[in-house]
Design an enzyme around this catalytic site. Sequence first.
Site, PDB file in Angstrom:
ATOM      1  N   LYS A  62     -55.482 -26.820  37.068  1.00 40.79           N
ATOM      2  CA  LYS A  62     -56.710 -27.556  36.776  1.00 40.79           C
ATOM      3  C   LYS A  62     -57.620 -27.629  37.996  1.00 40.79           C
ATOM      4  O   LYS A  62     -58.832 -27.604  37.859  1.00 40.79           O
ATOM      5  CB  LYS A  62     -56.402 -28.965  36.238  1.00 40.79           C
ATOM      6  CG  LYS A  62     -55.657 -28.900  34.910  1.00 40.79           C
ATOM      7  CD  LYS A  62     -55.923 -30.058  33.981  1.00 40.79           C
ATOM      8  CE  LYS A  62     -55.251 -29.755  32.643  1.00 40.79           C
ATOM      9  NZ  LYS A  62     -55.353 -30.749  31.627  1.00 40.79           N
ATOM     10  N   LYS A 108     -49.926 -20.399  26.990  1.00 41.66           N
ATOM     11  CA  LYS A 108     -49.566 -21.415  25.990  1.00 41.66           C
ATOM     12  C   LYS A 108     -50.776 -21.769  25.128  1.00 41.66           C
ATOM     13  O   LYS A 108     -51.921 -21.677  25.576  1.00 41.66           O
ATOM     14  CB  LYS A 108     -48.994 -22.668  26.657  1.00 41.66           C
ATOM     15  CG  LYS A 108     -50.001 -23.548  27.354  1.00 41.66           C
ATOM     16  CD  LYS A 108     -49.420 -24.953  27.606  1.00 41.66           C
ATOM     17  CE  LYS A 108     -50.524 -25.918  28.016  1.00 41.66           C
ATOM     18  NZ  LYS A 108     -50.198 -27.316  27.843  1.00 41.66           N
ATOM     19  N   LYS A 161     -55.497 -26.863  24.118  1.00 40.68           N
ATOM     20  CA  LYS A 161     -56.731 -27.411  23.563  1.00 40.68           C
ATOM     21  C   LYS A 161     -57.918 -27.209  24.497  1.00 40.68           C
ATOM     22  O   LYS A 161     -59.052 -27.336  24.090  1.00 40.68           O
ATOM     23  CB  LYS A 161     -56.560 -28.887  23.203  1.00 40.68           C
ATOM     24  CG  LYS A 161     -56.086 -29.784  24.300  1.00 40.68           C
ATOM     25  CD  LYS A 161     -55.762 -31.157  23.730  1.00 40.68           C
ATOM     26  CE  LYS A 161     -54.933 -31.976  24.694  1.00 40.68           C
ATOM     27  NZ  LYS A 161     -54.380 -33.151  24.067  1.00 40.68           N
TER      28      LYS A 161
HETATM   29  P1  ATP Z   1     -54.298 -28.801  27.726  1.00 39.90           P
HETATM   30  O1  ATP Z   1     -54.255 -27.695  26.763  1.00 39.90           O
HETATM   31  O2  ATP Z   1     -55.662 -29.340  27.955  1.00 39.90           O
HETATM   32  O3  ATP Z   1     -53.525 -28.512  28.980  1.00 39.90           O
HETATM   33  P2  ATP Z   1     -52.277 -29.835  26.162  1.00 39.90           P
HETATM   34  O4  ATP Z   1     -52.587 -29.035  24.991  1.00 39.90           O
HETATM   35  O5  ATP Z   1     -51.160 -29.437  27.050  1.00 39.90           O
HETATM   36  O6  ATP Z   1     -53.570 -29.990  27.034  1.00 39.90           O
HETATM   37  P3  ATP Z   1     -51.350 -32.496  26.276  1.00 39.90           P
HETATM   38  O7  ATP Z   1     -51.969 -33.764  25.853  1.00 39.90           O
HETATM   39  O8  ATP Z   1     -51.301 -32.231  27.725  1.00 39.90           O
HETATM   40  O9  ATP Z   1     -52.085 -31.296  25.626  1.00 39.90           O
HETATM   41  O10 ATP Z   1     -49.908 -32.339  25.657  1.00 39.90           O
HETATM   42  C1  ATP Z   1     -49.422 -33.146  24.622  1.00 39.90           C
HETATM   43  C2  ATP Z   1     -48.010 -32.752  24.252  1.00 39.90           C
HETATM   44  O11 ATP Z   1     -48.010 -31.492  23.594  1.00 39.90           O
HETATM   45  C3  ATP Z   1     -47.064 -32.581  25.436  1.00 39.90           C
HETATM   46  O12 ATP Z   1     -45.774 -33.055  25.078  1.00 39.90           O
HETATM   47  C4  ATP Z   1     -47.027 -31.109  25.662  1.00 39.90           C
HETATM   48  O13 ATP Z   1     -45.836 -30.692  26.275  1.00 39.90           O
HETATM   49  C5  ATP Z   1     -47.122 -30.600  24.243  1.00 39.90           C
HETATM   50  N1  ATP Z   1     -47.720 -29.283  24.206  1.00 39.90           N
HETATM   51  C6  ATP Z   1     -48.953 -28.934  24.613  1.00 39.90           C
HETATM   52  N2  ATP Z   1     -49.188 -27.641  24.426  1.00 39.90           N
HETATM   53  C7  ATP Z   1     -48.062 -27.131  23.858  1.00 39.90           C
HETATM   54  C8  ATP Z   1     -47.664 -25.840  23.403  1.00 39.90           C
HETATM   55  N3  ATP Z   1     -48.491 -24.813  23.498  1.00 39.90           N
HETATM   56  N4  ATP Z   1     -46.440 -25.699  22.872  1.00 39.90           N
HETATM   57  C9  ATP Z   1     -45.603 -26.751  22.776  1.00 39.90           C
HETATM   58  N5  ATP Z   1     -45.903 -27.991  23.181  1.00 39.90           N
HETATM   59  C10 ATP Z   1     -47.111 -28.191  23.721  1.00 39.90           C
END
Ligand code: ATP
Length: 327
Positions: free
Chosen positions: A112, A195, A198
Amino acid sequence: MKKRLFSAVQPSGNLHLGNYLGALQNWVKLQDDYEAMFCVVDLHAITVPQDPAALRQKTLEIAKMYLAAGVDPAKCTLFVQSHVKEHTELAWILNTIAKVSELERMTQFKDKSQKDSKEGIGAGLLTYPVLMAADILLYDTVVVPVGKDQMQHIELARTLARRFNDTFGETFAVPECNLSKEGALIMALDDPAKKMSKSAASEYNYIALTDDAETVRKKIKKAVTDSGTEIVYSDSKPALKNLLNIYALLSDKKPEAVAGEYAGKGYADFKNDLAEVIVNFLAPFQERLKALSDEEVLKMLAAGAEKARTFASEKMVQVRTRVGFLA
Ligand code: ATP
Ligand code: LTN
């Protein structure tokens, strides 16, 4: 006595299938067996700039998504992080025992801060994992179900718990990580090496939990696949493997079994069916989401915060004494 479980999602961006399969789906399964706490972490969300009105709306929407996914406030504690001030207080105290070098090593911070380096990086982005440790330690949490990307942060929470206990006396439980298997890391539809995220640049990266049927079909059709035509579950076909994982998790099957059902068929057949599996999951989810009123959810969140505060305030009395603050 059931063991404590804590998990959370930030109210930023759109929740996607990765969040559901990596976190929410798992929470719902675990809420019966643990003393579960599910939190919407708005204090974490402001580590990057947020529009105040949008943040309020998003916080409520994420709470609704928890409920639509099956989180049951009769079985767990559902609340908003900023409603329980003890999170911020403990975060400050833990900041004084965390090392800058430990925080600079965090992959999420490195990623980030690289993206935001032009305007200068907010200090909150660096201390973000300390606040997350406070969330966890405040409730003597034992189990933290999160996706694989959060493992490093849990490891830091463990380190800080041990360090505090060694310095000031036994105060915090040392948490464990609880990973779901196939769902631990759902990859991006447009790039199986990244991964699903969002904050991705392209919307073809993810399926949002609010996507309509047509959007889902279009995104799955466009999802990258590997060379070859055979449907097999293998590391040598990472894009297909990811799609099979999504299919399997949403239909409660093993991914190898799903691949078996498509022996002799092509990618097009598989993708068409996958799109329908996703649509059939999302339609009732979105119905439940729509049926929830702001008022009822606000009431649930207020009751959740009340419950959380009872435990958190007791813990902080202990912490303040240990640290040496005057009563
Ligand atoms: P960003 O994409 O902005 O980094 P994020 O998608 O990781 O955000 P978070 O709020 O950080 O969203 O994560 C919420 C939960 O979802 C956490 O437990 C994280 O481990 C899980 N998570 C996020 N992305 C994935 C993914 N691609 N696969 C599985 N679990 C995920
Ligand atoms: N950083 C986490 C969200 C989060 C969290 C927590 C998860 C904040 N505090 C405590 C589990 C336990 C993320 O998913 N990005």
